[in-house]
Design a protein around this motif. Sequence first.
Motif, PDB file in Angstrom:
ATOM      1  N   LEU B  73       0.870  -1.165   0.000  1.00  0.00           N
ATOM      2  CA  LEU B  73       0.000   0.000   0.000  1.00  0.00           C
ATOM      3  C   LEU B  73       0.913   1.222   0.000  1.00  0.00           C
ATOM      4  CD1 LEU B  73      -2.772   1.485   0.454  1.00  0.00           C
ATOM      5  CD2 LEU B  73      -2.269   1.321   2.912  1.00  0.00           C
ATOM      6  N   THR B  74       0.681   2.131  -0.914  1.00  0.00           N
ATOM      7  CA  THR B  74       1.486   3.348  -0.996  1.00  0.00           C
ATOM      8  C   THR B  74       0.601   4.565  -0.854  1.00  0.00           C
ATOM      9  OG1 THR B  74       3.120   2.290  -2.442  1.00  0.00           O
ATOM     10  CG2 THR B  74       3.061   4.695  -2.432  1.00  0.00           C
ATOM     11  N   ILE B  75       1.047   5.491  -0.018  1.00  0.00           N
ATOM     12  CA  ILE B  75       0.415   6.801   0.077  1.00  0.00           C
ATOM     13  C   ILE B  75       1.421   7.773  -0.534  1.00  0.00           C
ATOM     14  CG2 ILE B  75      -0.706   8.490   1.574  1.00  0.00           C
ATOM     15  CD1 ILE B  75      -0.863   6.273   3.728  1.00  0.00           C
ATOM     16  N   SER B  76       1.062   8.378  -1.641  1.00  0.00           N
ATOM     17  CA  SER B  76       2.050   9.124  -2.418  1.00  0.00           C
ATOM     18  C   SER B  76       2.495  10.416  -1.734  1.00  0.00           C
ATOM     19  CB  SER B  76       1.494   9.456  -3.807  1.00  0.00           C
ATOM     20  OG  SER B  76       0.319  10.230  -3.682  1.00  0.00           O
ATOM     21  N   SER B  77       1.593  11.066  -1.042  1.00  0.00           N
ATOM     22  CA  SER B  77       1.920  12.306  -0.332  1.00  0.00           C
ATOM     23  C   SER B  77       1.050  12.351   0.920  1.00  0.00           C
ATOM     24  CB  SER B  77       1.670  13.520  -1.227  1.00  0.00           C
ATOM     25  OG  SER B  77       1.935  14.727  -0.524  1.00  0.00           O
ATOM     26  N   LEU B  78       1.638  12.009   2.045  1.00  0.00           N
ATOM     27  CA  LEU B  78       0.886  11.842   3.286  1.00  0.00           C
ATOM     28  C   LEU B  78       0.207  13.143   3.703  1.00  0.00           C
ATOM     29  CD1 LEU B  78       0.549   9.423   5.283  1.00  0.00           C
ATOM     30  CD2 LEU B  78       2.322  10.519   6.673  1.00  0.00           C
ATOM     31  N   GLN B  79      -1.062  13.035   4.005  1.00  0.00           N
ATOM     32  CA  GLN B  79      -1.843  14.180   4.452  1.00  0.00           C
ATOM     33  C   GLN B  79      -2.169  14.060   5.936  1.00  0.00           C
ATOM     34  OE1 GLN B  79      -2.497  16.900   2.274  1.00  0.00           O
ATOM     35  NE2 GLN B  79      -0.896  15.652   1.306  1.00  0.00           N
ATOM     36  N   PRO B  80      -2.503  15.163   6.615  1.00  0.00           N
ATOM     37  CA  PRO B  80      -2.774  15.089   8.065  1.00  0.00           C
ATOM     38  C   PRO B  80      -3.859  14.073   8.421  1.00  0.00           C
ATOM     39  CG  PRO B  80      -2.566  17.371   7.364  1.00  0.00           C
ATOM     40  CD  PRO B  80      -2.531  16.535   6.111  1.00  0.00           C
ATOM     41  N   GLU B  81      -4.837  13.919   7.539  1.00  0.00           N
ATOM     42  CA  GLU B  81      -5.939  13.000   7.840  1.00  0.00           C
ATOM     43  C   GLU B  81      -5.568  11.536   7.605  1.00  0.00           C
ATOM     44  OE1 GLU B  81      -5.893  15.440   5.620  1.00  0.00           O
ATOM     45  OE2 GLU B  81      -6.914  14.889   3.730  1.00  0.00           O
ATOM     46  N   ASP B  82      -4.355  11.281   7.132  1.00  0.00           N
ATOM     47  CA  ASP B  82      -3.935   9.905   6.846  1.00  0.00           C
ATOM     48  C   ASP B  82      -3.273   9.222   8.034  1.00  0.00           C
ATOM     49  OD1 ASP B  82      -2.802  10.870   3.506  1.00  0.00           O
ATOM     50  OD2 ASP B  82      -4.824  10.435   4.283  1.00  0.00           O
ATOM     51  N   PHE B  83      -3.050   9.949   9.130  1.00  0.00           N
ATOM     52  CA  PHE B  83      -2.431   9.323  10.292  1.00  0.00           C
ATOM     53  C   PHE B  83      -3.470   8.395  10.928  1.00  0.00           C
ATOM     54  CE2 PHE B  83       1.607  11.262  10.166  1.00  0.00           C
ATOM     55  CZ  PHE B  83       1.417  12.480   9.527  1.00  0.00           C
ATOM     56  N   ALA B  84      -3.142   7.095  10.907  1.00  0.00           N
ATOM     57  CA  ALA B  84      -4.108   6.052  11.260  1.00  0.00           C
ATOM     58  C   ALA B  84      -3.371   4.720  11.271  1.00  0.00           C
ATOM     59  CB  ALA B  84      -5.247   6.012  10.233  1.00  0.00           C
ATOM     60  N   THR B  85      -4.110   3.660  11.548  1.00  0.00           N
ATOM     61  CA  THR B  85      -3.572   2.305  11.426  1.00  0.00           C
ATOM     62  C   THR B  85      -4.139   1.668  10.168  1.00  0.00           C
ATOM     63  OG1 THR B  85      -3.367   2.083  13.831  1.00  0.00           O
ATOM     64  CG2 THR B  85      -3.362   0.062  12.550  1.00  0.00           C
ATOM     65  N   TYR B  86      -3.289   0.989   9.426  1.00  0.00           N
ATOM     66  CA  TYR B  86      -3.674   0.370   8.157  1.00  0.00           C
ATOM     67  C   TYR B  86      -3.553  -1.148   8.263  1.00  0.00           C
ATOM     68  CZ  TYR B  86      -3.562   5.088   6.399  1.00  0.00           C
ATOM     69  OH  TYR B  86      -3.821   6.420   6.221  1.00  0.00           O
ATOM     70  N   TYR B  87      -4.563  -1.831   7.748  1.00  0.00           N
ATOM     71  CA  TYR B  87      -4.597  -3.292   7.774  1.00  0.00           C
ATOM     72  C   TYR B  87      -4.745  -3.834   6.359  1.00  0.00           C
ATOM     73  CZ  TYR B  87      -5.643  -2.843  12.775  1.00  0.00           C
ATOM     74  OH  TYR B  87      -5.603  -2.535  14.116  1.00  0.00           O
ATOM     75  N   CYS B  88      -4.001  -4.892   6.086  1.00  0.00           N
ATOM     76  CA  CYS B  88      -4.274  -5.647   4.871  1.00  0.00           C
ATOM     77  C   CYS B  88      -5.166  -6.834   5.246  1.00  0.00           C
ATOM     78  CB  CYS B  88      -2.986  -6.125   4.201  1.00  0.00           C
ATOM     79  SG  CYS B  88      -2.001  -7.300   5.166  1.00  0.00           S
ATOM     80  N   GLN B  89      -5.836  -7.369   4.252  1.00  0.00           N
ATOM     81  CA  GLN B  89      -6.735  -8.502   4.484  1.00  0.00           C
ATOM     82  C   GLN B  89      -6.764  -9.398   3.256  1.00  0.00           C
ATOM     83  OE1 GLN B  89     -10.798  -7.711   4.006  1.00  0.00           O
ATOM     84  NE2 GLN B  89     -11.433  -9.754   4.617  1.00  0.00           N
ATOM     85  N   HIS B  90      -6.511 -10.665   3.466  1.00  0.00           N
ATOM     86  CA  HIS B  90      -6.759 -11.657   2.416  1.00  0.00           C
ATOM     87  C   HIS B  90      -8.201 -12.119   2.537  1.00  0.00           C
ATOM     88  CE1 HIS B  90      -6.935 -15.211   0.022  1.00  0.00           C
ATOM     89  NE2 HIS B  90      -6.998 -16.009   1.082  1.00  0.00           N
ATOM     90  N   TYR B  91      -8.873 -12.240   1.403  1.00  0.00           N
ATOM     91  CA  TYR B  91     -10.255 -12.709   1.450  1.00  0.00           C
ATOM     92  C   TYR B  91     -10.514 -13.771   0.393  1.00  0.00           C
ATOM     93  CZ  TYR B  91     -10.700  -9.267  -2.363  1.00  0.00           C
ATOM     94  OH  TYR B  91     -10.527  -8.551  -3.526  1.00  0.00           O
ATOM     95  N   SER B  92     -11.461 -14.630   0.737  1.00  0.00           N
ATOM     96  CA  SER B  92     -11.979 -15.600  -0.219  1.00  0.00           C
ATOM     97  C   SER B  92     -13.428 -15.836   0.184  1.00  0.00           C
ATOM     98  CB  SER B  92     -11.174 -16.899  -0.175  1.00  0.00           C
ATOM     99  OG  SER B  92     -11.464 -17.612   1.021  1.00  0.00           O
ATOM    100  N   SER B  93     -14.031 -16.852  -0.351  1.00  0.00           N
ATOM    101  CA  SER B  93     -15.426 -17.123   0.019  1.00  0.00           C
ATOM    102  C   SER B  93     -15.526 -17.940   1.302  1.00  0.00           C
ATOM    103  CB  SER B  93     -16.138 -17.870  -1.112  1.00  0.00           C
ATOM    104  OG  SER B  93     -15.498 -19.098  -1.358  1.00  0.00           O
ATOM    105  N   THR B  94     -14.370 -18.334   1.824  1.00  0.00           N
ATOM    106  CA  THR B  94     -14.410 -19.181   3.017  1.00  0.00           C
ATOM    107  C   THR B  94     -13.484 -18.743   4.133  1.00  0.00           C
ATOM    108  OG1 THR B  94     -12.735 -20.631   2.069  1.00  0.00           O
ATOM    109  CG2 THR B  94     -15.050 -21.238   1.706  1.00  0.00           C
ATOM    110  N   THR B  95     -12.603 -17.791   3.867  1.00  0.00           N
ATOM    111  CA  THR B  95     -11.655 -17.400   4.904  1.00  0.00           C
ATOM    112  C   THR B  95     -11.278 -15.930   4.771  1.00  0.00           C
ATOM    113  OG1 THR B  95      -9.545 -17.937   5.944  1.00  0.00           O
ATOM    114  CG2 THR B  95      -9.636 -18.086   3.564  1.00  0.00           C
ATOM    115  N   TRP B  96     -11.065 -15.312   5.910  1.00  0.00           N
ATOM    116  CA  TRP B  96     -10.728 -13.890   5.949  1.00  0.00           C
ATOM    117  C   TRP B  96      -9.637 -13.708   6.994  1.00  0.00           C
ATOM    118  CZ3 TRP B  96     -15.344 -16.177   5.485  1.00  0.00           C
ATOM    119  CH2 TRP B  96     -16.062 -15.885   4.316  1.00  0.00           C
ATOM    120  N   THR B  97      -8.461 -13.260   6.557  1.00  0.00           N
ATOM    121  CA  THR B  97      -7.309 -13.124   7.439  1.00  0.00           C
ATOM    122  C   THR B  97      -6.720 -11.738   7.302  1.00  0.00           C
ATOM    123  OG1 THR B  97      -6.813 -15.452   6.981  1.00  0.00           O
ATOM    124  CG2 THR B  97      -5.149 -14.190   8.143  1.00  0.00           C
ATOM    125  N   PHE B  98      -6.484 -11.116   8.444  1.00  0.00           N
ATOM    126  CA  PHE B  98      -5.960  -9.759   8.472  1.00  0.00           C
ATOM    127  C   PHE B  98      -4.487  -9.732   8.854  1.00  0.00           C
ATOM    128  CE2 PHE B  98      -9.935  -7.386   8.181  1.00  0.00           C
ATOM    129  CZ  PHE B  98     -10.867  -8.324   8.577  1.00  0.00           C
TER     130      PHE B  98
END
Lengths: 118, 107
Positions: B73-98
């Motif tokens: 995940l790339t944020i090209s030019s960080l803005q003040p409102e972008d300070f946060a926690t970011y999660y990735c997630q794999h998904y399928s029809s049977t499993t969801w993993t963060f």
Amino acid sequence: QVQLQESGPGLVKPSETLSLTCTVSGGSISSYYWSWIRQPPGKGLEWIGYIYYSGSTNYSPSLKSRVTISVDTSKNQFSLKLTSVTAADTAVYYCARFARKGWFFDLWGRGTLVSVSS
Amino acid sequence: DIQMTQSPPSLSASVGDRVTITCRASQGITNSLAWYQHKPGKAPKLLLYAVSRLESGVPSRFSGSGSGTDYTLTISSLQPEDFATYYCQHYSSTTWTFGQGTKVEIK
């Protein structure tokens, strides 16, 4: 716009049943899949299970024996019950909606902290 | 089960910086990857799905790339409102993993 709001007791005693409700406002619960997800303090997000508006369900294998998710379309709500809770079930519990475009979540509630303690 | 490993766990950056967050799957996940932004007390927000598809309303400074087991995940030019926690997630029809999350803090 559509919003989700979790509600329920913030404190549950060990061995008792955790019960939460998610209310869908600004839109219909119909034709979507809905899910519960939790995050224990300092840990990652864990998928608990989902329900289709028609009532079909799927649960995480690790929680399946203790989880029941139900839906009440007349109230635009779905609910979570987790039995025989322990301190390990202390977490922020989120409700979420699956996107129509795929098996990811396009809408979440703000979450509610449930602590398990005597 | 597929495990998702995010790095770094946290980073400090300044407004205007380019920020990159990495997510590695324990096996190939055929591009079934989403990214979320989460601010304290707020509902998590979907940013991207299918690796690089931007959710409606998300600023174009957010972008995603990758294939196989490695995604960013790339944020090209960080803005003040972008300070946060970011999660990735794999998904399928049977499993969801963060992933475990990456906290982006102000430098």
